[in-house]
Write a protein that holds these residues in place. Structure first.
Motif, PDB file in Angstrom:
ATOM      1  N   GLN A 115      30.013  42.613  25.930  1.00 24.78           N
ATOM      2  CA  GLN A 115      28.902  42.583  24.987  1.00 24.78           C
ATOM      3  C   GLN A 115      27.791  41.638  25.455  1.00 24.78           C
ATOM      4  OE1 GLN A 115      28.519  44.408  21.736  1.00 24.78           O
ATOM      5  NE2 GLN A 115      29.731  45.581  23.204  1.00 24.78           N
ATOM      6  N   LEU A 116      28.158  40.510  26.056  1.00 27.45           N
ATOM      7  CA  LEU A 116      27.131  39.602  26.574  1.00 27.45           C
ATOM      8  C   LEU A 116      26.362  40.243  27.724  1.00 27.45           C
ATOM      9  CD1 LEU A 116      28.886  36.106  26.501  1.00 27.45           C
ATOM     10  CD2 LEU A 116      26.849  36.790  25.235  1.00 27.45           C
ATOM     11  N   ALA A 117      27.054  40.998  28.565  1.00 30.51           N
ATOM     12  CA  ALA A 117      26.356  41.702  29.644  1.00 30.51           C
ATOM     13  C   ALA A 117      25.383  42.718  29.066  1.00 30.51           C
ATOM     14  CB  ALA A 117      27.368  42.382  30.560  1.00 30.51           C
ATOM     15  N   GLN A 118      25.788  43.377  27.997  1.00 32.39           N
ATOM     16  CA  GLN A 118      24.941  44.401  27.385  1.00 32.39           C
ATOM     17  C   GLN A 118      23.675  43.812  26.793  1.00 32.39           C
ATOM     18  OE1 GLN A 118      26.236  46.663  23.696  1.00 32.39           O
ATOM     19  NE2 GLN A 118      26.447  48.287  25.204  1.00 32.39           N
ATOM     20  N   VAL A 119      23.771  42.629  26.171  1.00 37.00           N
ATOM     21  CA  VAL A 119      22.597  42.016  25.533  1.00 37.00           C
ATOM     22  C   VAL A 119      21.973  40.942  26.424  1.00 37.00           C
ATOM     23  CG1 VAL A 119      23.467  42.503  23.231  1.00 37.00           C
ATOM     24  CG2 VAL A 119      24.003  40.300  24.290  1.00 37.00           C
ATOM     25  N   ARG A 120      22.417  40.885  27.698  1.00 41.47           N
ATOM     26  CA  ARG A 120      21.875  39.938  28.676  1.00 41.47           C
ATOM     27  C   ARG A 120      21.947  38.491  28.166  1.00 41.47           C
ATOM     28  NH1 ARG A 120      18.860  41.832  32.746  1.00 41.47           N
ATOM     29  NH2 ARG A 120      17.373  40.090  32.644  1.00 41.47           N
ATOM     30  N   GLY A 121      23.068  38.163  27.547  1.00 35.97           N
ATOM     31  CA  GLY A 121      23.316  36.789  27.141  1.00 35.97           C
ATOM     32  C   GLY A 121      22.608  36.337  25.887  1.00 35.97           C
ATOM     33  N   GLY A 163      15.613  44.564  33.146  1.00 37.91           N
ATOM     34  CA  GLY A 163      16.405  45.787  33.194  1.00 37.91           C
ATOM     35  C   GLY A 163      17.566  45.713  34.161  1.00 37.91           C
ATOM     36  N   GLU A 164      17.557  44.728  35.050  1.00 40.35           N
ATOM     37  CA  GLU A 164      18.656  44.574  35.997  1.00 40.35           C
ATOM     38  C   GLU A 164      19.821  43.860  35.318  1.00 40.35           C
ATOM     39  OE1 GLU A 164      19.510  42.350  40.270  1.00 40.35           O
ATOM     40  OE2 GLU A 164      17.454  42.830  39.651  1.00 40.35           O
ATOM     41  N   GLU A 165      21.031  44.275  35.625  1.00 40.80           N
ATOM     42  CA  GLU A 165      22.206  43.672  35.004  1.00 40.80           C
ATOM     43  C   GLU A 165      22.402  42.239  35.491  1.00 40.80           C
ATOM     44  OE1 GLU A 165      25.607  46.055  35.700  1.00 40.80           O
ATOM     45  OE2 GLU A 165      24.925  47.725  34.451  1.00 40.80           O
ATOM     46  N   PRO A 195      27.976  39.509  37.526  1.00 43.80           N
ATOM     47  CA  PRO A 195      29.269  39.364  36.837  1.00 43.80           C
ATOM     48  C   PRO A 195      29.743  37.916  36.725  1.00 43.80           C
ATOM     49  CG  PRO A 195      29.340  41.225  38.349  1.00 43.80           C
ATOM     50  CD  PRO A 195      28.032  40.534  38.588  1.00 43.80           C
ATOM     51  N   ASP A 196      29.484  37.102  37.748  1.00 49.07           N
ATOM     52  CA  ASP A 196      29.883  35.693  37.671  1.00 49.07           C
ATOM     53  C   ASP A 196      29.095  34.965  36.584  1.00 49.07           C
ATOM     54  OD1 ASP A 196      31.658  36.108  39.696  1.00 49.07           O
ATOM     55  OD2 ASP A 196      30.388  35.255  41.279  1.00 49.07           O
ATOM     56  N   MET A 197      27.828  35.321  36.441  1.00 50.57           N
ATOM     57  CA  MET A 197      27.006  34.724  35.384  1.00 50.57           C
ATOM     58  C   MET A 197      27.548  35.123  34.014  1.00 50.57           C
ATOM     59  SD  MET A 197      24.233  32.980  34.530  1.00 50.57           S
ATOM     60  CE  MET A 197      23.057  33.028  35.895  1.00 50.57           C
ATOM     61  N   VAL A 198      27.932  36.387  33.871  1.00 49.85           N
ATOM     62  CA  VAL A 198      28.464  36.868  32.596  1.00 49.85           C
ATOM     63  C   VAL A 198      29.750  36.123  32.246  1.00 49.85           C
ATOM     64  CG1 VAL A 198      29.449  38.859  31.408  1.00 49.85           C
ATOM     65  CG2 VAL A 198      27.394  39.138  32.800  1.00 49.85           C
ATOM     66  N   LYS A 199      30.603  35.913  33.230  1.00 47.10           N
ATOM     67  CA  LYS A 199      31.858  35.188  32.969  1.00 47.10           C
ATOM     68  C   LYS A 199      31.586  33.765  32.513  1.00 47.10           C
ATOM     69  CE  LYS A 199      35.030  37.788  35.962  1.00 47.10           C
ATOM     70  NZ  LYS A 199      35.934  38.164  34.847  1.00 47.10           N
ATOM     71  N   ARG A 200      30.613  33.107  33.145  1.00 45.65           N
ATOM     72  CA  ARG A 200      30.272  31.746  32.739  1.00 45.65           C
ATOM     73  C   ARG A 200      29.723  31.720  31.319  1.00 45.65           C
ATOM     74  NH1 ARG A 200      28.715  27.728  35.996  1.00 45.65           N
ATOM     75  NH2 ARG A 200      28.471  26.677  33.973  1.00 45.65           N
ATOM     76  N   LEU A 201      28.848  32.665  30.998  1.00 48.63           N
ATOM     77  CA  LEU A 201      28.290  32.740  29.648  1.00 48.63           C
ATOM     78  C   LEU A 201      29.396  33.006  28.626  1.00 48.63           C
ATOM     79  CD1 LEU A 201      25.060  34.852  30.299  1.00 48.63           C
ATOM     80  CD2 LEU A 201      25.149  32.434  29.710  1.00 48.63           C
TER      81      LEU A 201
END
Length: 642
Positions: free
Chosen positions: A241-247, A335-337, A340-346
Motif C-alpha cells: 500500500q505504501l508503494a501504491q501511494v508513494r509513501g 509516476g515512477e515507482e 523496493p528498498d525505500m518502500v521497505k524502509r518506509l
C-alpha cells in the motif's frame, strides 16, 4: 531422552503457532493489486505449560469458538488446529466457503488483539464478570460465534460474554459479487473491533453506561483505533500500500479505511469508516459546513473525530520519522515507482510508529477515570501514560498527539494550555501514610509463576486486593475532607443522603471495581510497577434540581430516583520504594499515590450535565452495532448439512 517405545519426548516446544488469515477481508482478494498480500499469516505464542492446551474449535486459554448457525439450524464441524496436516501449512488457506477457515480467522485475529493489549498493559487480559454473577465469578473464556446472526451486524454481548458475528447478502456492490454473501467474521477489522469491546469492558465495565455523548462514542472510537493501527502489523500489506501511494499516508487506501467489504456491500462504495477526515471547507458556494466534533451526536460520527485525531498523530509521527527518506524519494520521477528498498524502509518506520501509538493508547486506559470518560480526559491519559514510561520525548510524539486533538476541537477541561506538560495529570500535593491505614505494597503477592501468569490466580488475587481496599475505605476512622476530595467520594456522615447507603449501618457505600497490578518496561530499561485502583460510588439522580436538593437532605422516598449518577477515582500507585517526608522525618515508603484521576460524586455541575444529556436523548443504549438489518437468505449452509 526417549520413551520405552523408542519415541523421543525431549523435542523443543515451538515458539509460535501460525494461522493464515485475510489481511483485510475477502474483497481485497478479488483484485490483482492486493490478492497476494491479502493472504497473511498471524503468529501467536505457543501455549505455556500453565495455560490450557489449544483444542478443537479452536478453544484455548482465552477464547472458545462455537460455530452454531441458528438461522440454518446447523453446528459446523470445529477446526482442529493441532492436526498435523494443518500445522504443516499454517492452518487452512483463506476461503469464504469453508466454515472451518472462518473459525480459524476469528480465533487468530482475536488472539492477536489480546496479545497487543497484554504487552501494552503489562498484565494478563481478564474478561468482566457476568452481570448478576457473584463478584468472585471468574470468566475463563470469551465465546466466539462466527455465524450467530443472519443480519448486517456484529457485536459483543456483555451479558453472554460472547462475540457474535453476522452474515448477509450484499444489497449493492461496486467491486464484489452482486447478491453475494458477506461474512463479518472474515473482516480483520470487525474481529479486532469487537474483541476490543470485550477487552475494554473487562478493564472498565462502567464505560458502557450512557452518561454523555463521549462515553457512547468512546467505546466505538477506541475499538476502531485498535483495528486501524493493527493494519500496520502486516509487513507485506503495508509495503504494497505504501508503494501504491508513494509513501503518502494522507491518501485514502486500504490502510486508512475499516471494513472495506462491509462498506462496499452496503452501498458505500468504499470502507465502512475512514480514518482520514477529508471534509468540505465550507468556503465555496454550495459547500456544506464542515462537521464539528461539538455538534456530532451519533456515536460513530462523534467517535470518528477521536479516530481521526489518533490517525493524524500517527501520520505526523511517521512523516517526521521518514522526512529524510521522503527527501530522497523526491528525486524519483513523477509516476515512477519507489525503489523496493525505500518502500521497505518506509514500511518499517510506519509499523514502528503505529506500534508505539497503539501501546500509548492502550496504556492510557489505566490513566482515565473509572466512569464518564471524555475525549479530553483520554488525551490527558495518553500524555501522562507516555511521560511516565518515556520521560524524554525526543521525537515529540506527545506534541503530535496534542496538536491532532486541538485541530479537531477536542479540548480537556482544567488545563492551562495544550502544551504536553500542561496536559499531565496532577500529582497529589501530599502523601501522609498515617492517614492511609493501608500499605499498598502489601497487596502485591510474592512473584511466583502461578500468580504472575495464571489468569485465574491473578483474578483471585485481585478479589483479595479489592476486599482489602474496601475494608480500608469503610473501616478507617481517619477519612478527612482532603482524602474524600482526592478519592472523589463521600464517606463521612455529612455525605448527601442520595448516595447509596448500607442497609446495615446506614453509612455511604463504596465499590472497589478493581485493583490491578501492572509491570511495564520502557525502551531505556525503565521498570514501572504500578497498582491501578478503581473506586466508585453511586448516587440517586433527579431531573428536577429541587427534588434533588430535597432527596440530598433525606426527604421523601429513600429509593426514588430518575437516573443513576456515579463518582469516584482511578488511583495510580507507584510500587517502587521511595523516600517521603513525614513530620520532618524522611521515611522509606512503598506504595505512593502518583495520580488520582477523579470524578467527584458531589460535583453538581457534572450532575447537571448528565441530567441535560439524559433529558435530550430518547434512546441512549449502547449496542456495539455495525448495522441491524436482517436478511433471510441461506449462504453455504446447504453444502455442509450433516
Amino acid at each position: 531422552m526417549s520413551s520405552e517405545l523408542g519415541v523421543r519426548t525431549d523435542y523443543p516446544i515451538p515458539a509460535a503457532r501460525r494461522f493464515r488469515v485475510y489481511a483485510f477481508d475477502p474483497l481485497a482478494s478479488t483484485s490483482l493489486d492486493t490478492a497476494l498480500v491479502n493472504d497473511a499469516v498471524i503468529s501467536l505464542p505457543w501455549e505455556e505449560p500453565w495455560e490450557e492446551p489449544l483444542g478443537k474449535g479452536p478453544s484455548g486459554e482465552y477464547l472458545e469458538v462455537v460455530d452454531y448457525d441458528p438461522a440454518s439450524g446447523l453446528f459446523y464441524e470445529p477446526l482442529d488446529p493441532t492436526a498435523a496436516v494443518l500445522l504443516a501449512q499454517d492452518g487452512l488457506p483463506p476461503s469464504e466457503s469453508r466454515p472451518q477457515f472462518h473459525q480459524q480467522m476469528v480465533y487468530a485475529v482475536a488472539m492477536k488483539t489480546i496479545r497487543h493489549f497484554e504487552r501494552a498493559l503489562g498484565r494478563k487480559v481478564l474478561w468482566s464478570r457476568k452481570r448478576g454473577e457473584p463478584r468472585d465469578g471468574f470468566v475463563r473464556k470469551l465465546r466466539v460465534h462466527p455465524h450467530a446472526l443472519r443480519e448486517r451486524n456484529a457485536y459483543y454481548s456483555p451479558d453472554k460474554k460472547a462475540l457474535l458475528f453476522g452474515y448477509f447478502k450484499a444489497s449493492q456492490t461496486s467491486a464484489g459479487l452482486p447478491d453475494g454473501w458477506v461474512f463479518t467474521c472474515l473482516s480483520h477489522d470487525i474481529i479486532a473491533h469487537e474483541t476490543t469491546h470485550a477487552i475494554l469492558d473487562g478493564v472498565h465495565r462502567r464505560f458502557i453506561e450512557p452518561t454523555s455523548l463521549d462515553t457512547l462514542a468512546f467505546h466505538e472510537a477506541f475499538a476502531d483505533i485498535v483495528a486501524l493501527l493493527q493494519h500496520f502489523t502486516m509487513a507485506e500489506a503495508v509495503e504494497q500500500q505504501l508503494a501504491q501511494v508513494r509513501g503518502r499516508l494522507r491518501t485514502r487506501n486500504l490502510l486508512t479505511g475499516l471494513a472495506h467489504q462491509f462498506g462496499d456491500a452496503t452501498g458505500r462504495m468504499g470502507a465502512l469508516r475512514e480514518a482520514i477526515d477529508i471534509e468540505p471547507t465550507g468556503d465555496g458556494p454550495g459547500d456544506k459546513p464542515p462537521k464539528r466534533y461539538a455538534d456530532s451526536e451519533e456515536p460513530h460520527e462523534r467517535g470518528s473525530f477521536l479516530v481521526a485525531a489518533i490517525f493524524d498523530a500517527f501520520v505526523t509521527i511517521f512523516e517526521r520519522r521518514t522526512a529524510d527518506l521522503m527527501r530522497l524519494a523526491q528525486t524519483t520521477a513523477l509516476g515512477e515507482e519507489l525503489h523496493p528498498d525505500m518502500v521497505k524502509r518506509l514500511a518499517a518506520e510506519a509499523m514502528k510508529a503505529a506500534d508505539h501509538l497503539l501501546r500509548i493508547c492502550v496504556r492510557a486506559l489505566d490513566y482515565v477515570p473509572p466512569i464518564d470518560i471524555r475525549f479530553g480526559e483520554f488525551l490527558r491519559a495518553m500524555i501522562t501514560a507516555d511521560a511516565d514510561l518515556i520521560p524524554d520525548d525526543k521525537l515529540h510524539y506527545r506534541l503530535a498527539i496534542a496538536e491532532a486533538f486541538r485541530r479537531r476541537g477536542i479540548f480537556p477541561k482544567g488545563c492551562l494550555s495544550m502544551a504536553p506538560d500542561s496536559l499531565l495529570w496532577e500529582t497529589p500535593d501530599a502523601w501522609d501514610p498515617s492517614l492511609a491505614g493501608i500499605y499498598f505494597g502489601d497487596l502485591v503477592p510474592d512473584l511466583d509463576l502461578q500468580t504472575l501468569y495464571s489468569r485465574e490466580a491473578i483474578w483471585d488475587q485481585a478479589q483479595k486486593n479489592q476486599l482489602a481496599v474496601w475494608r480500608w475505605l469503610t473501616h478507617t476512622d481517619e477519612m478527612t475532607p482532603e482524602w474524600e476530595r482526592m478519592l472523589g467520594i463521600r464517606l463521612r456522615p455529612d455525605a448527601p443522603m442520595t448516595i447509596e447507603r448500607s442497609s446495615q449501618t446506614g453509612a455511604p457505600k463504596v465499590e472497589v471495581h478493581s485493583v490491578r497490578i501492572a509491570r511495564r518496561a520502557g525502551p531505556d530499561g525503565q521498570d514501572i510497577r504500578q497498582l491501578v485502583v478503581e473506586i466508585t460510588q453511586t448516587r440517586r439522580g433527579f431531573f428536577d434540581p429541587e427534588a434533588q436538593a430535597r432527596a440530598d437532605r433525606g426527604e421523601g422516598d429513600p429509593k426514588a430516583r430518575d437516573f443513576i449518577f456515579r463518582g469516584g477515582a482511578t488511583l495510580l500507585v507507584d510500587l517502587r520504594a521511595s523516600l517521603i517526608r513525614y513530620d520532618a522525618v524522611m521515611k522509606l515508603s512503598e506504595g505512593k499515590i502518583r495520580y488520582a484521576v477523579r470524578k467527584r460524586i458531589d460535583d453538581d455541575r457534572r450532575l447537571q450535565a448528565q441530567r441535560d444529556y439524559l433529558r435530550g436523548g430518547a434512546d441512549r443504549d449502547l449496542g456495539f452495532v455495525y448495522f441491524g438489518e436482517r436478511d433471510g437468505q441461506e449462504p453455504f449452509a446447504m453444502l455442509h448439512r450433516g
